[in-house]
Design a protein around this motif. Structure first.
Motif, PDB file in Angstrom:
ATOM      1  N   PRO A 112       0.815  -1.227   0.000  1.00 15.22           N
ATOM      2  CA  PRO A 112       0.000   0.000   0.000  1.00 15.22           C
ATOM      3  C   PRO A 112       0.844   1.270   0.000  1.00 15.22           C
ATOM      4  CG  PRO A 112       0.034  -0.989   2.173  1.00 15.22           C
ATOM      5  CD  PRO A 112       0.737  -1.947   1.278  1.00 15.22           C
ATOM      6  N   ARG A 113       2.095   1.162   0.412  1.00 17.76           N
ATOM      7  CA  ARG A 113       2.970   2.336   0.462  1.00 17.76           C
ATOM      8  C   ARG A 113       4.227   2.052  -0.352  1.00 17.76           C
ATOM      9  NH1 ARG A 113      -0.239   3.136   4.676  1.00 17.76           N
ATOM     10  NH2 ARG A 113       0.214   1.245   5.839  1.00 17.76           N
ATOM     11  N   PRO A 114       4.915   3.084  -0.803  1.00 16.66           N
ATOM     12  CA  PRO A 114       6.080   2.828  -1.657  1.00 16.66           C
ATOM     13  C   PRO A 114       7.138   2.029  -0.919  1.00 16.66           C
ATOM     14  CG  PRO A 114       5.829   5.196  -1.181  1.00 16.66           C
ATOM     15  CD  PRO A 114       4.664   4.519  -0.579  1.00 16.66           C
ATOM     16  N   PRO A 115       7.660   0.993  -1.562  1.00 20.82           N
ATOM     17  CA  PRO A 115       8.694   0.187  -0.911  1.00 20.82           C
ATOM     18  C   PRO A 115      10.046   0.884  -0.956  1.00 20.82           C
ATOM     19  CG  PRO A 115       7.890  -0.861  -2.958  1.00 20.82           C
ATOM     20  CD  PRO A 115       7.310   0.501  -2.894  1.00 20.82           C
ATOM     21  N   ALA A 116      10.936   0.394  -0.121  1.00 18.98           N
ATOM     22  CA  ALA A 116      12.349   0.720  -0.267  1.00 18.98           C
ATOM     23  C   ALA A 116      12.973  -0.499  -0.919  1.00 18.98           C
ATOM     24  CB  ALA A 116      12.991   0.975   1.095  1.00 18.98           C
ATOM     25  N   TRP A 117      13.770  -0.308  -1.952  1.00 19.53           N
ATOM     26  CA  TRP A 117      14.383  -1.427  -2.670  1.00 19.53           C
ATOM     27  C   TRP A 117      15.837  -1.578  -2.268  1.00 19.53           C
ATOM     28  CZ3 TRP A 117      11.578  -4.677  -5.619  1.00 19.53           C
ATOM     29  CH2 TRP A 117      10.309  -4.236  -6.030  1.00 19.53           C
ATOM     30  N   MET A 118      16.256  -2.815  -2.078  1.00 22.78           N
ATOM     31  CA  MET A 118      17.656  -3.048  -1.736  1.00 22.78           C
ATOM     32  C   MET A 118      18.486  -3.017  -3.025  1.00 22.78           C
ATOM     33  SD  MET A 118      19.537  -6.053   0.438  1.00 22.78           S
ATOM     34  CE  MET A 118      19.900  -7.239  -0.849  1.00 22.78           C
ATOM     35  N   HIS A 119      19.476  -2.136  -3.021  1.00 20.74           N
ATOM     36  CA  HIS A 119      20.369  -2.026  -4.171  1.00 20.74           C
ATOM     37  C   HIS A 119      21.679  -2.762  -3.933  1.00 20.74           C
ATOM     38  CE1 HIS A 119      18.419   1.858  -5.974  1.00 20.74           C
ATOM     39  NE2 HIS A 119      17.550   0.915  -5.720  1.00 20.74           N
ATOM     40  N   GLY A 120      21.970  -3.024  -2.690  1.00 16.06           N
ATOM     41  CA  GLY A 120      23.201  -3.743  -2.380  1.00 16.06           C
ATOM     42  C   GLY A 120      23.221  -4.070  -0.902  1.00 16.06           C
ATOM     43  N   GLY A 121      23.879  -5.178  -0.558  1.00 15.53           N
ATOM     44  CA  GLY A 121      24.002  -5.562   0.844  1.00 15.53           C
ATOM     45  C   GLY A 121      25.190  -6.480   0.994  1.00 15.53           C
ATOM     46  N   ALA A 122      25.923  -6.340   2.089  1.00 14.11           N
ATOM     47  CA  ALA A 122      27.093  -7.194   2.270  1.00 14.11           C
ATOM     48  C   ALA A 122      27.476  -7.276   3.736  1.00 14.11           C
ATOM     49  CB  ALA A 122      28.277  -6.663   1.463  1.00 14.11           C
ATOM     50  N   MET A 123      28.209  -8.344   4.065  1.00 13.83           N
ATOM     51  CA  MET A 123      28.784  -8.526   5.396  1.00 13.83           C
ATOM     52  C   MET A 123      30.274  -8.817   5.235  1.00 13.83           C
ATOM     53  SD  MET A 123      26.076 -10.817   7.562  1.00 13.83           S
ATOM     54  CE  MET A 123      25.664 -12.102   6.430  1.00 13.83           C
ATOM     55  N   ARG A 124      31.072  -8.289   6.133  1.00 13.28           N
ATOM     56  CA  ARG A 124      32.492  -8.641   6.150  1.00 13.28           C
ATOM     57  C   ARG A 124      32.935  -8.757   7.595  1.00 13.28           C
ATOM     58  NH1 ARG A 124      31.726  -9.132   1.579  1.00 13.28           N
ATOM     59  NH2 ARG A 124      33.056  -8.696  -0.222  1.00 13.28           N
ATOM     60  N   SER A 125      33.849  -9.725   7.808  1.00 11.68           N
ATOM     61  CA  SER A 125      34.420  -9.917   9.137  1.00 11.68           C
ATOM     62  C   SER A 125      35.931  -9.967   9.034  1.00 11.68           C
ATOM     63  CB  SER A 125      33.938 -11.236   9.740  1.00 11.68           C
ATOM     64  OG  SER A 125      32.533 -11.314   9.726  1.00 11.68           O
ATOM     65  N   GLU A 126      36.593  -9.472  10.052  1.00  9.40           N
ATOM     66  CA  GLU A 126      38.037  -9.647  10.176  1.00  9.40           C
ATOM     67  C   GLU A 126      38.294 -10.087  11.621  1.00  9.40           C
ATOM     68  OE1 GLU A 126      39.377  -5.657   9.110  1.00  9.40           O
ATOM     69  OE2 GLU A 126      39.828  -5.276  11.208  1.00  9.40           O
ATOM     70  N   PRO A 127      39.479 -10.587  11.927  1.00  9.94           N
ATOM     71  CA  PRO A 127      39.695 -11.074  13.297  1.00  9.94           C
ATOM     72  C   PRO A 127      39.600  -9.937  14.321  1.00  9.94           C
ATOM     73  CG  PRO A 127      41.391 -11.901  11.804  1.00  9.94           C
ATOM     74  CD  PRO A 127      40.628 -10.867  11.057  1.00  9.94           C
ATOM     75  N   THR A 128      39.279 -10.303  15.564  1.00  7.83           N
ATOM     76  CA  THR A 128      39.142  -9.310  16.639  1.00  7.83           C
ATOM     77  C   THR A 128      40.429  -8.519  16.825  1.00  7.83           C
ATOM     78  OG1 THR A 128      38.035 -11.130  17.772  1.00  7.83           O
ATOM     79  CG2 THR A 128      38.244  -9.066  18.974  1.00  7.83           C
ATOM     80  N   LEU A 129      41.505  -9.268  16.917  1.00  2.00           N
ATOM     81  CA  LEU A 129      42.809  -8.656  17.186  1.00  2.00           C
ATOM     82  C   LEU A 129      43.800  -9.344  16.280  1.00  2.00           C
ATOM     83  CD1 LEU A 129      43.094  -8.852  21.082  1.00  2.00           C
ATOM     84  CD2 LEU A 129      43.036  -6.762  19.754  1.00  2.00           C
ATOM     85  N   PHE A 130      44.573  -8.611  15.550  1.00  2.93           N
ATOM     86  CA  PHE A 130      45.639  -9.231  14.784  1.00  2.93           C
ATOM     87  C   PHE A 130      46.713  -8.196  14.510  1.00  2.93           C
ATOM     88  CE2 PHE A 130      44.704  -7.394  10.601  1.00  2.93           C
ATOM     89  CZ  PHE A 130      43.355  -7.078  10.696  1.00  2.93           C
ATOM     90  N   ALA A 131      47.895  -8.709  14.255  1.00  6.66           N
ATOM     91  CA  ALA A 131      49.035  -7.844  14.007  1.00  6.66           C
ATOM     92  C   ALA A 131      48.756  -6.996  12.780  1.00  6.66           C
ATOM     93  CB  ALA A 131      50.287  -8.686  13.800  1.00  6.66           C
TER      94      ALA A 131
END
Lengths: 354, 388, 330
Positions: free
Chosen positions: B228-247
């Protein structure tokens, strides 16, 4: 509302697990997990950098530490940064998340892992924290007690008796003699009552372990593995939470998940069922319509090794291994979560026709 | 191979407060879910699957709460997943839900994130007494403050920048009825006079502890057409992880954040974020993270992010508004905060942000991060369906 | 190989849980020795009353009273009660369908005769706790109920059937929340790498591990190199001196009990020990807090009684390290 057939073929192309043991005090979680990750990557010749998506399953509550899964990531070597996610559930659901990622086409390969150390805490009591926080958790009914209530319901309904349950236990551990990773291999006395009607032999071993699986799509799967275990269908469903509103002798969510995964379209020759208690195998056989022609839990199942949070993923891995070895053509793998089989996942795996 | 375009057709959240004492945990999540369904004019029966997310279970002392919440969220007989990726979880949860639609596994998915941290307290949950660790604990602010100092050193930013962010976000919150902190009568002087907690972070520049929930209804093209109302469209989505602590880890501008943004921009066809993106909802728990993330996300060159803040570019009426909702600095139910960023971005492109609406916002970025600056999840939403 | 280190970890908190209206009515009712259920649109009565219909997920609100007597629908004999369970003596877990209800309530059944005296279908009634506060434990447990016996004190019904009084129930001073303390005991083992690190600290040595692949030295060691995903094992002693790479000044009193005697303000710093490839965290002492700066050279001050983690780090007196030498560690 029903899901159309998936657009992409995906398969399990590798699987590895620890030797599951009562304790692993000398190892941290990542030290326990890392060799499994190395083995599963080595099976395919892939390196972390070749993996498009990583997903894991574990729970803070087993460890007694918040964010415990973040340290396990060290074993993956997340550098350069990786596309990665985590569910606070059994690794079978992490595999489900990875499967959906492959379906989008954003990934062609996925690494799925899960681990759990039950040894630091008292898993029977830890699991009470899953229960309704207002009406049930304050009574601290442990996981064996809840399974026992379900077992008694089955006995009352005439669906089983103590000797049939004992037969499930002994069959499982006899099968486990061929599984070097299992914790309980070979005859185990049925023992005294743990919570009647369940005896200690009806209960899973408590122990630590980890497992990992690699998924791949389409031609990539064929390039990584001679005989991929294709995931023809996978689905999961959850039931109402309260034990008192459910029919404990049945598992409608397992049946529904199986239907949606296409399990009933053709017979299976093998079924790996995540049934930590003997009585739960009775329920699941009924819901999945498994007759004597099906080889149930040739690995020994969760009665032989139950690394919580990995045990469900291991069912998928074990079923896949049988297909990849040519010991099975069409197998069913099941995973469960929650009290008395509240939530269930079913995957249907097949090898190429031969 | 093509993915199904994903549309946001329903958004709901609770009025975030220090403690909701009038509802159970189920009542809290139900409120947000019900509002999202109402916004979409859908019922529970229209939902094919539920994906929930939250931060550590210890905060409420309920293990794997999806099991207890199945009934409340209309999930009985449906697939239900629970995501946990530390502070970024609200964003990751939304992305897992988008995959279900994009991969054509389900047509319409309810996604929700929450925290009812008043049931314990967040400080306790974040500092369980693990043996053998060094006993020194300086709180979350103590973890991030040294990195803020490092940024100030690297960039040469003037000391006052942090307080500008706090002042902006708290003023924006006054225009957001759902925000937790409504500091009427706030002035820049009050922000600057606030006690220094972990130098260089002042009390006024830290996030509150909130109870709250946020929900969205995601659907495919067919569902969007019925909306009934204008949607929001997803144009891009991503996840990235790196280690908590590293040299060699760059805590000030983590590589995982840069890579995650680059992936989202590539999917969305964004070449110049500063020009192509109209507004940003980013996860800023301590004021100085606004200039740091502006650089990390490519809106400013390295060392220049603070200039955007200082010159007013990130104000609500500026050229690149940041945290129009008041952001995490004004509202922080830990497990929900990432999803609130994503939802607020969607509210903007749908024109539903009321008093904190950015006029003509057509592409808005939602950003979440968690852990020791290691988990990142982001999405870009727009007013029109994605082109590919 | 040093002994495996272990220590207890107790995770305990008195969780304060606020209630929704149906829960509030039910628990307040228990305090008043009245059992309430909730009616669904299709006419079922659910006890315990849940907030949302398990079938339709509609919000529920129509409360009805049910009897404190009922029937056991399944049971399990618990001969060895565990901590915090309803009874300290052996008992049966039961699901009880109270008269007037369509669903089962989970609780304990106290039966002096042991498991031989329990069966599905037997009649039971609530034994109320002497002191009630508005919690599920206001029901102390169930006990066998012989309808032929004279009725008990206020709140019990005779065997003629449940008395259902539909409609909302209003009690004075309703319960709006519960306190649900929960304690779980764990035994924490730090694992191989951390154990080795702790053993070295006990001897006042800081020993990290080098990754065989990237050659970086990790302190504290974690058993795995996080960027390479391989096991680390080569022990490398680092320090004892190091450089402050960054820091903050903490003005809030530390909450951990071991820190109660630390005066605020204090400096919490990242310290890169000589030879380590990343910084660890520690407190800086022996210098006014406003003189601490990035590049300050420091050394550990060990606890007076032997080893373990350094109590704090103090300036060595060396010239500050050049920014270039440590900026990679920021």
């Amino acid at each position: 509302m029903s899901a159309p057939r998936p657009l992409r073929e995906t398969a399990v192309v590798a699987f590895a697990q620890t030797d599951h043991r009562r304790t692993s005090d000398e190892l941290s979680e990542v030290e326990m997990l890392m060799p499994v990750l190395h083995r599963v990557l080595a099976q395919t010749g892939l390196r972390t950098g070749d993996i498009d998506f990583t997903c894991s399953g574990s729970t803070d509550y087993l460890a007694g530490r918040a964010f415990s899964f973040t340290m396990a990531l060290d074993g993956v070597g997340a550098w350069p940064p990786i596309s990665e996610s985590h569910v606070e559930m059994d690794g079978a659901w992490a595999l489900y998340e990875a499967w959906t990622k492959l379906l989008t086409g954003d990934a062609d390969t996925a690494l799925v892992y899960a681990y759990g150390k039950s040894s630091p805490g008292s898993v029977r009591d830890v699991l009470t924290r899953q229960l309704d926080p207002y009406y049930v958790a304050p009574l601290w009914p442990d996981s064996v007690a809840l399974a026992a209530l379900q077992a008694q319901a089955l006995i009352d309904a005439g669906d089983t008796d103590e000797s049939a349950l004992a037969a499930v236990a002994s069959r499982s551990r006899a099968a486990a003699t061929r599984n070097s990773h299992a914790q309980m291999r070979g005859p185990v006395p049925q023992g005294d009552y743990a919570v009647r009607p369940l005896r200690t032999g009806d209960c899973p071993p408590v122990g630590d372990g980890a497992a990992a699986v690699i998924l791949a799509a389409g031609e990539r799967a064929r390039s990584l593995c001679e005989r991929p275990a294709w995931i023809r269908g996978i689905d999961h469903r959850i039931e109402a939470h309260g034990l008192g509103v459910r029919d404990l002798t049945d598992s409608p969510s397992t049946r529904l998940a199986a239907e949606r995964a296409g399990a009933f379209e053709r017979p299976v020759d093998t079924a790996e069922l995540h049934a930590p208690f003997t009585s739960q195998e009775v329920v699941l056989r009924g819901a999945l319509r498994l007759d004597e022609s099906v080889d149930v839990n040739p690995s020994g199942g969760a009665l032989a090794a139950n690394p919580v949070m990995a045990a469900g993923l291991i069912r998928i891995g074990e079923a896949a291994d049988r297909i990849r070895r040519g010991d099975s053509d069409r197998a069913l793998a099941h995973a469960t979560s929650g009290p008395c089989l509240q939530q269930n996942l079913v995957a249907v795996l097949e090898g190429d026709p031969r | 191979m093509s993915k199904e375009p994903v549309a946001v057709v329903g958004i709901g959240q609770t009025k975030h407060v220090a403690a909701r004492r009038d509802v159970s945990i189920a009542g809290l999540v139900r409120e947000a879910a019900h509002r999202a369904l109402a916004d979409a004019e859908l019922t529970w029966a229209d939902i094919d699957a539920v994906v929930i997310g939250k931060a550590p279970d210890f905060f409420e002392g309920v293990m794997m709460p999806e099991l207890y919440l199945a009934d409340a969220l209309g999930a009985v007989g449906k697939p239900m997943l629970r995501v946990h990726t530390a502070g970024s979880v609200g964003g990751s949860t939304a992305l897992v839900a988008t995959n279900l639609v994009a991969g054509r596994v389900h047509g319409t998915v309810l996604t929700l994130a929450y925290e009812k941290q008043s049931e314990s307290n967040a400080m306790w949950g974040l500092s369980l007494p693990i043996p053998f660790q060094q006993p020194l604990l300086a709180g979350a602010g103590g973890f991030f403050a040294p990195h803020v100092r490092a940024y100030m050193r690297r960039s040469g930013a003037p000391d006052a920048v942090g307080s500008l962010v706090a002042y902006k976000d708290r003023r924006n919150a006054l225009k957001n009825p759902y925000a937790h902190l409504h500091e009427h009568g706030i002035t820049l002087e009050k922000v600057r006079a606030s006690p220094m907690l972990w130098d260089p972070i002042r009390y006024s520049e830290t996030c509150p502890s909130s109870d709250g929930a946020c929900a969205m209804v995601l659907t495919d093209r067919a569902g969007a057409a019925r909306s009934p109302r204008p949607p929001a469209w997803m144009h891009g989505g991503a996840m990235r992880s790196e280690p908590t602590l590293f040299a060699g880890k760059d805590f000030v501008s983590p590589q995982a954040g840069k890579d995650c943004a680059a992936d989202v921009y590539r999917q969305a066809g964004v070449v110049d974020p500063r020009r192509d993106i109209d507004a940003v909802e980013m996860y800023v728990p301590f004021s100085w993270y606004e200039p740091m993330w502006l650089e990390n996300l490519g809106f400013a060159d390295e060392g220049e992010g603070w200039k955007l803040t200082e010159s007013g570019v990130t104000e609500l009426d500026g050229d690149l508004p940041v945290n129009m909702s008041g952001g995490v600095l004004s509202t922080n139910p830990i497990g929900a905060s990432g999803m609130i960023r994503f939802a607020e971005a969607a509210l903007q492109v749908r024109g539903q942000a009321g008093e904190h609406q950015v006029d003509g916002a057509r592409r808005v970025l939602g950003h979440a991060y968690g852990g020791g600056s290691q988990f990142f999840s982001m999405w870009l939403v727009g007013t029109v369906p994605p082109s590919s | 190989m040093p002994d495996v280190l272990k220590a207890p970890l107790v995770v305990e908190f008195p969780f304060t849980r606020s209630l929704g209206p149906v829960q509030s009515a039910f628990l307040t009712g228990l305090r008043e020795q009245v059992v309430l259920g909730v009616r669904t649109r299709d006419g079922r009565t659910l006890v315990p009353p849940v907030e949302y219909d398990p079938v339709t997920s509609e919000e529920l609100g129509e409360l009805v009273e049910v009897a404190p007597t009922g029937t056991v629908t399944t049971w399990a004999w618990n001969h060895e009660p565990r901590r915090a369970q309803p009874l300290a003596t052996p008992f049966a877990w039961v699901l009880v369908r109270l008269d007037g209800a369509d669903t089962g309530l989970l609780h304990a059944l106290d039966v002096p005769g042991g498991p031989g005296s329990v069966h599905t279908g037997m009649r039971v009634r609530i034994r109320w706790a002497a002191e009630r506060s508005g919690a599920i434990t206001d029901i102390a447990c169930f006990e066998p109920y012989d309808p032929a016996e004279p009725t008990g004190p206020k709140g019990s019904h005779d065997g003629a059937g449940p008395e259902l009084r539909p409609g909302a129930h209003r009690f004075g001073n309703p319960v709006t929340g519960i306190v649900a303390p929960a304690r779980l005991d764990y035994t924490y083992s730090p694992g191989r790498a951390q154990s080795a690190y702790l053993h070295a600290l006990a001897g006042r040595r800081v020993v990290g591990e080098r990754c065989p692949s990237c050659r970086k030295v990790y302190v504290p060691p974690r058993g795995a190199c996080p960027t390479c995903g391989v096991a680390t094992s080569e022990r490398v002693e680092v320090g004892p001196r190091g450089t402050v790479t960054t820091y903050c000044v903490v003005n809030i009193k530390a909450t951990h009990t071991a820190n109660l005697d630390i005066e605020v303000p204090y400096v919490y710093a990242h310290i890169a020990l000589d030879g380590a490839d990343l910084a660890l965290h520690g407190r800086i002492g022996g210098i006014p807090y406003d003189q601490v700066r990035m590049g300050l050279r420091v050394e550990p001050v060990w606890p007076r009684d032997g080893g373990g983690h350094p109590d704090h780090y103090r300036p060595t007196g060396e010239p500050d390290a050049d920014y270039e030498t440590y900026k990679e560690l920021l």
